[in-house]
Scaffold this active site. Structure first.
Site, PDB file in Angstrom:
ATOM      1  N   THR A  29       0.823  -1.209   0.000  1.00  0.00           N
ATOM      2  CA  THR A  29       0.000   0.000   0.000  1.00  0.00           C
ATOM      3  C   THR A  29       0.857   1.258   0.000  1.00  0.00           C
ATOM      4  O   THR A  29       0.542   2.229  -0.699  1.00  0.00           O
ATOM      5  CB  THR A  29      -0.937   0.006   1.218  1.00  0.00           C
ATOM      6  OG1 THR A  29      -1.845  -1.092   1.120  1.00  0.00           O
ATOM      7  CG2 THR A  29      -1.736   1.298   1.296  1.00  0.00           C
ATOM      8  N   ASP A 201      -4.993  -0.351  -4.908  1.00  0.00           N
ATOM      9  CA  ASP A 201      -3.567  -0.181  -4.628  1.00  0.00           C
ATOM     10  C   ASP A 201      -2.723  -1.408  -4.960  1.00  0.00           C
ATOM     11  O   ASP A 201      -1.588  -1.281  -5.395  1.00  0.00           O
ATOM     12  CB  ASP A 201      -3.326   0.287  -3.191  1.00  0.00           C
ATOM     13  CG  ASP A 201      -3.876  -0.655  -2.141  1.00  0.00           C
ATOM     14  OD1 ASP A 201      -4.547  -1.639  -2.497  1.00  0.00           O
ATOM     15  OD2 ASP A 201      -3.623  -0.401  -0.949  1.00  0.00           O
TER      16      ASP A 201
END
Length: 305
Positions: A29, A201
């Site tokens: 992330t 992501d």
């Protein structure tokens, strides 16, 4: 059943990029945040956020701040996790609304449930000076995909892997939150005038060979495996946009910032990515040497390195 009915509806009033890929590595992330905000590739090993939090970049938030935008990052988790407090400040976010700035309502997985997170984030947006840029990092559909029985509303008969079922349930829950967020933005007159972007992501971690997700997706070729592992959603709703359009040109997270800059008619000195709305074909490359260009796919063979 539709897993993401609200995102499917969003296709009808936004640009939907059907061949957009994540380019993250070990930072996951944090890599995605870094790539999206700086249009640079992540590290060969480790995370930029933890190894180079004070390096100088030419990031999107700083560029927007220079052009009169108030800038804020919003993430309902610990402020110092992955050095976000230092990195966000360094790349141009004037404000950081973290765990302490959100309520202690129902927690799902790591943090406040996304349905509440989205709505409370709109409250924070309204404290910013216009024009503003807000960057939200959601968490409900993150591993380990924990969600209460009462919130598991999908009928997943025919699925066996418990984690895969929880994954789809959390994604469905987040999608419901997206629908509520869009409705709230419209009610507060923030939707029509705004540039709104939703992106994924990284992969789910459930796409390995032999996994139920791969079997259900009927992955029978290297290209199908490439798509399942690397492809993510990207929606871009332009101000006053009324009708949707599917954008088939391939691209990566590295191209998101240049696309925003293009849409806002701004200029920057250097970014590695390129706009997804220009007339040029994109070379979408990955840190392991794999790439996609037009209809060509190349999967790097690292065993020969």
């Amino acid at each position: 059943e539709e897993v993401t009915p609200n995102l499917n509806q969003l296709k009808k009033e936004s640009l939907y990029f059907s061949s957009l890929y994540h380019q993250t590595h070990e930072g996951r992330t944090s890599d995605a945040e870094f790539i999206t905000n700086t249009s640079l590739y992540p590290l060969k090993s480790g995370s930029v956020y933890t190894q180079y939090p004070t390096n100088e970049f030419e990031p999107l938030p700083a560029l927007l701040e220079k052009n009169g935008y108030d800038t804020a990052a919003m993430h309902a988790y610990e402020k110092g996790f992955w050095n976000r407090d230092d990195v966000y400040k360094n790349i141009g976010f004037k404000h950081f609304f973290s765990q302490k700035d959100y309520s202690k309502e129902k927690k799902i997985g790591m943090a406040l449930n996304d349905q509440q997170f989205f709505l409370e984030s709109i409250d924070h947006m309204e404290t910013l000076q216009e024009p503003f840029f807000s960057f939200l990092v959601a968490l409900t559909s993150h591993t380990p995909y924990e969600i209460d029985k009462e919130d598991q509303t999908l009928d997943l008969s025919g699925y066996e892997d418990p984690m895969l079922k929880r994954y789809y349930q959390t994604v469905h829950y987040v999608d419901t939150g997206v629908g509520k967020m869009i409705d709230e933005l419209k009610q507060r007159d923030l939707w029509d005038q705004s540039l709104v972007i939703f992106y994924g992501d990284h992969d789910s971690g459930l796409v390995n060979e032999g996994s139920e997700m791969r079997k259900k997706a009927d992955v029978s070729s290297p290209v199908a495996a490439f798509e399942l592992e690397r492809r993510i959603p990207l929606f871009i709703k332009k101000p006053d946009q009324q009708t949707g359009r599917v954008m088939k040109e391939n691209g990566g997270q590295i191209d998101i910032a240049p696309t925003i800059i293009d849409l806002l008619n701004l200029k920057t000195s250097y970014m590695m990515g390129q706009s997804l709305i220009d007339d040029q074909s994109n070379l979408t490359s990955f840190r392991d040497g794999s790439f996609r260009y037009q209809d060509y796919y190349h999967e790097a063979d690292l065993t020969q390195a």
